[in-house]
Design a protein around this motif. Structure first.
Motif, PDB file in Angstrom:
ATOM      1  N   TYR A  35      57.097  12.103  20.117  1.00  0.00           N
ATOM      2  CA  TYR A  35      58.039  11.437  19.219  1.00  0.00           C
ATOM      3  C   TYR A  35      58.137   9.948  19.555  1.00  0.00           C
ATOM      4  N   ILE A  36      58.323   9.634  20.809  1.00  0.00           N
ATOM      5  CA  ILE A  36      58.483   8.237  21.227  1.00  0.00           C
ATOM      6  C   ILE A  36      57.222   7.433  20.934  1.00  0.00           C
ATOM      7  N   LYS A  37      56.077   8.018  21.213  1.00  0.00           N
ATOM      8  CA  LYS A  37      54.818   7.325  20.928  1.00  0.00           C
ATOM      9  C   LYS A  37      54.668   7.080  19.426  1.00  0.00           C
ATOM     10  N   GLN A  38      54.983   8.094  18.625  1.00  0.00           N
ATOM     11  CA  GLN A  38      54.862   7.959  17.173  1.00  0.00           C
ATOM     12  C   GLN A  38      55.851   6.925  16.638  1.00  0.00           C
ATOM     13  N   PHE A  39      57.054   6.907  17.172  1.00  0.00           N
ATOM     14  CA  PHE A  39      58.063   5.934  16.763  1.00  0.00           C
ATOM     15  C   PHE A  39      57.567   4.513  17.043  1.00  0.00           C
ATOM     16  N   LYS A  40      57.083   4.288  18.247  1.00  0.00           N
ATOM     17  CA  LYS A  40      56.592   2.961  18.625  1.00  0.00           C
ATOM     18  C   LYS A  40      55.393   2.553  17.777  1.00  0.00           C
ATOM     19  N   LEU A  41      54.484   3.478  17.565  1.00  0.00           N
ATOM     20  CA  LEU A  41      53.295   3.197  16.769  1.00  0.00           C
ATOM     21  C   LEU A  41      53.669   2.828  15.339  1.00  0.00           C
ATOM     22  N   THR A  42      54.608   3.546  14.767  1.00  0.00           N
ATOM     23  CA  THR A  42      55.058   3.247  13.413  1.00  0.00           C
ATOM     24  C   THR A  42      55.726   1.877  13.359  1.00  0.00           C
ATOM     25  N   TYR A  43      56.522   1.562  14.373  1.00  0.00           N
ATOM     26  CA  TYR A  43      57.183   0.263  14.463  1.00  0.00           C
ATOM     27  C   TYR A  43      56.128  -0.852  14.507  1.00  0.00           C
ATOM     28  N   ILE A  44      55.140  -0.683  15.358  1.00  0.00           N
ATOM     29  CA  ILE A  44      54.098  -1.704  15.508  1.00  0.00           C
ATOM     30  C   ILE A  44      53.323  -1.885  14.209  1.00  0.00           C
TER      31      ILE A  44
END
Length: 140
Positions: A35-44
């Protein structure tokens, strides 16, 4: 025109990932990392799109990127939050660009990559993604 492109990209992101499927086959620790990785990736990704004014080149790069999880992980609320923060970030980049008129020739204009590095170093994105995970933990 840019507003329409943004709305299209945003709707595609939401439609492609707002499904309620969240696999229970992962442990809590694994799901948190995903979840955290996907959140950060989407943000970037969203920050890059906005930072480069939805240029075709950035859209193509993001379109060809296979980073992240294949199944929908984030919720619609996550996308709204990310959209809000990346809009603020983009406004800050615009302001920096205006204030940078006195910079050396060639160093003027928006600096999305430098801004992105600053975001990563600040731990803001870590904190935001972890907070959102805590909020959504029961739904996952």
């Amino acid at each position: 025109m840019i507003k329409y492109i943004f709305k299209f990209v945003f709707i595609v992101l939401i439609m492609g990932t707002s499904c309620s499927y969240h696999s229970r086959s992962f442990s809590n620790g694994q799901m948190k990392k995903i979840y955290i990785k996907q959140f950060k990736l989407t943000y970037i990704r969203m920050l890059l799109l906005k930072g480069y004014n939805y240029s075709d080149a950035v859209k193509e790069i993001i379109g060809k990127d296979n980073s992240g999880f294949a199944e929908p992980i984030l919720f619609e609320e996550d996308y709204h939050l990310i959209d809000s923060f990346t809009t603020i970030d983009n406004d800050k980049m615009k302001l920096d660009s205006i204030e940078g008129i006195d910079r050396a020739e060639g160093a003027q204009g928006k600096r999305p990559l430098g801004y992105l590095i600053d975001i990563m170093k600040s731990k803001f994105l870590d904190s935001l993604s972890k907070s959102q995970y805590k909020i959504n933990k029961k739904k996952i």
